[in-house]
Design an enzyme around this catalytic site. Structure first.
Site, mmCIF file in Angstrom:
data_model
loop_
_atom_site.group_PDB
_atom_site.id
_atom_site.type_symbol
_atom_site.label_atom_id
_atom_site.label_comp_id
_atom_site.label_asym_id
_atom_site.label_seq_id
_atom_site.Cartn_x
_atom_site.Cartn_y
_atom_site.Cartn_z
ATOM 1 N N ASP A 38 0.872 -1.172 0.000
ATOM 2 C CA ASP A 38 0.000 0.000 0.000
ATOM 3 C C ASP A 38 0.906 1.218 0.000
ATOM 4 O O ASP A 38 2.139 1.090 0.080
ATOM 5 C CB ASP A 38 -0.921 0.002 1.229
ATOM 6 C CG ASP A 38 -2.253 0.698 0.957
ATOM 7 O OD1 ASP A 38 -2.220 1.848 0.492
ATOM 8 O OD2 ASP A 38 -3.300 0.089 1.202
ATOM 9 N N ASP A 64 3.343 2.081 -5.151
ATOM 10 C CA ASP A 64 2.510 2.944 -5.985
ATOM 11 C C ASP A 64 2.155 2.131 -7.214
ATOM 12 O O ASP A 64 2.989 1.933 -8.096
ATOM 13 C CB ASP A 64 3.273 4.214 -6.359
ATOM 14 C CG ASP A 64 2.511 5.111 -7.333
ATOM 15 O OD1 ASP A 64 1.381 4.744 -7.740
ATOM 16 O OD2 ASP A 64 3.045 6.167 -7.710
ATOM 17 N N TYR A 156 -14.213 6.124 -13.028
ATOM 18 C CA TYR A 156 -14.223 4.880 -12.269
ATOM 19 C C TYR A 156 -14.850 3.751 -13.083
ATOM 20 O O TYR A 156 -14.305 2.649 -13.179
ATOM 21 C CB TYR A 156 -14.978 5.090 -10.967
ATOM 22 C CG TYR A 156 -15.010 3.889 -10.061
ATOM 23 C CD1 TYR A 156 -13.918 3.558 -9.273
ATOM 24 C CD2 TYR A 156 -16.152 3.082 -9.972
ATOM 25 C CE1 TYR A 156 -13.950 2.470 -8.422
ATOM 26 C CE2 TYR A 156 -16.192 1.987 -9.123
ATOM 27 C CZ TYR A 156 -15.091 1.685 -8.354
ATOM 28 O OH TYR A 156 -15.127 0.586 -7.512
ATOM 29 N N LYS A 160 -13.019 0.308 -14.380
ATOM 30 C CA LYS A 160 -13.450 -0.999 -13.903
ATOM 31 C C LYS A 160 -13.958 -1.878 -15.047
ATOM 32 O O LYS A 160 -13.802 -3.103 -15.023
ATOM 33 C CB LYS A 160 -14.511 -0.845 -12.819
ATOM 34 C CG LYS A 160 -13.970 -0.243 -11.524
ATOM 35 C CD LYS A 160 -12.819 -1.054 -10.952
ATOM 36 C CE LYS A 160 -12.387 -0.564 -9.586
ATOM 37 N NZ LYS A 160 -11.284 -1.371 -9.004
ATOM 38 N N ILE A 189 -20.331 -2.104 -0.790
ATOM 39 C CA ILE A 189 -19.616 -2.722 0.316
ATOM 40 C C ILE A 189 -19.245 -1.646 1.316
ATOM 41 O O ILE A 189 -18.750 -0.578 0.943
ATOM 42 C CB ILE A 189 -18.336 -3.449 -0.171
ATOM 43 C CG1 ILE A 189 -18.667 -4.417 -1.314
ATOM 44 C CG2 ILE A 189 -17.675 -4.187 0.993
ATOM 45 C CD1 ILE A 189 -19.633 -5.524 -0.955
ATOM 46 N N THR A 191 -17.011 -0.033 3.102
ATOM 47 C CA THR A 191 -15.582 0.204 3.218
ATOM 48 C C THR A 191 -15.352 1.699 3.428
ATOM 49 O O THR A 191 -16.239 2.521 3.179
ATOM 50 C CB THR A 191 -14.837 -0.236 1.949
ATOM 51 O OG1 THR A 191 -15.200 0.642 0.870
ATOM 52 C CG2 THR A 191 -15.174 -1.665 1.578
#
Length: 251
Positions: A38, A64, A156, A160, A189, A191
Site C-alpha cells: 500500500d 505505488d 471509475y 473498472k 460494500i 468500506t
C-alpha cells in the site's frame, strides 16, 4: 475446511483498505504467506502485526501501483524472499464520482492510472514469478460498475470495465501457462471508500434500495470470494466474473 492456502505465497495491493485488509487476514488464517502493499506505511505495519499473530510469514512494501518502477522493486523483493508467487490480488483503487462533463482531465488520468494501468502493470511485472508457480491465480478487483452503467463516476466505471476485459484477455493468453485470471465485482460494500455516503444515507442509499438483499455487503464477504479464486478449488475457473453484490445486477 482450513489451510486452504497452505504453502501459497500471495501479494495483495491496497492491503490496508477495507477489502484488502479483510482479504489479507483471511488468507493468513488459511495458511498463506503474504506480501502486503500500500502507500500507507504506518497502516501497513499495523496490518503486518495483526497478520503475524496467525503465524504467517509477512513482509510489507510501499507500492505505488501506477508506477512501473515501484512494481519492479516490489516484485524483485518478492523474488529474493520467496522465489515465486502463487497469488496476485489487485485490490488498490480510487473513485471519483462526477459524470462525463464533471470529470476533470487530472482526475480522469489519476483514476485510470491507479485502477486500470495499475492492474496491468501488476500483472506484467509479476508474470515471471507467477509462471514459476505453475498453479498461479490472479484476482483483479473490478466492480458492479464495471458491468452496468450508473450515469455517474465516469472515470471509475471506465477503469473498472477495462479491468473486466483485461482480466478476460489475460485469462486466454495464460491459460496454458498455469496462470488463471479472474475478476471480482463487488456491489455496495461498507468500506472507508464509501463510508461517508453510507453514514449519511443509510439504508436509503439508492444502490442499497436497488439491492434485493437491502443491505451493504461486508469486506469479509468479498474476501471469501477472493479465497475461492486464490485456492485450488477453483482450478478450472478462469476468465470469469465473480459478482458479489447482493443481487444488485440481477435485475
Amino acid at each position: 475446511m482450513t489451510g486452504r492456502l497452505t504453502g501459497k505465497i500471495a501479494l495483495i495491493t491496497g492491503a490496508t483498505g477495507g477489502i484488502g485488509s479483510a482479504t489479507a487476514e483471511l488468507f493468513a488464517r488459511e495458511g498463506a504467506d503474504l506480501i502486503v502493499t500500500d502507500l500507507a506505511e504506518d497502516a501497513l505495519r499495523e496490518l503486518a502485526a495483526r497478520l503475524a499473530a496467525t503465524g504467517a510469514e509477512v513482509f510489507t512494501a510501499r507500492l505505488d501501483v501506477s508506477s512501473a518502477e515501484s512494481w519492479h522493486e516490489v516484485i524483485e523483493r518478492t523474488r529474493q524472499r520467496f522465489g515465486r508467487l502463487d497469488v496476485l490480488v489487485n485490490v488498490a483503487g480510487i473513485v471519483d464520482w462526477p459524470g462525463v462533463e464533471g470529470t476533470t482531465q487530472e482526475s480522469w488520468d489519476r483514476v485510470i492510472a491507479v485502477n486500470q494501468t495499475g492492474t496491468w502493470l501488476g500483472m506484467k511485472a509479476a508474470m515471471p514469478l507467477l509462471r514459476a508457480s505453475g498453479r498461479a491465480s490472479i484476482i483483479n478487483t473490478s466492480s458492479v460498475l464495471g458491468l452496468v452503467g450508473s450515469g455517474a463516476a465516469a472515470a471509475y466505471q471506465a477503469s473498472k470495465g477495462a479491468v473486466r476485459l483485461l482480466s478476460k484477455t489475460a485469462a486466454v493468453e495464460y491459460a496454458t501457462q498455469g496462470i488463471r485470471v479472474n475478476s471480482v465485482h463487488p456491489g455496495v460494500i461498507a468500506t472507508p471508500m464509501i463510508q461517508d455516503i453510507l453514514d449519511e444515507e443509510g439504508d436509503q442509499q439508492p444502490d442499497i434500495v436497488r439491492t434485493p438483499m437491502r443491505r451493504a455487503g461486508h469486506p469479509g464477504e468479498i474476501a471469501a470470494a477472493m479465497l475461492f479464486l486464490a485456492g485450488d478449488e477453483s482450478s478450472f475457473v478462469t476468465g470469469t466474473e465473480l459478482v458479489v453484490d447482493g443481487g444488485l445486477t440481477a435485475h
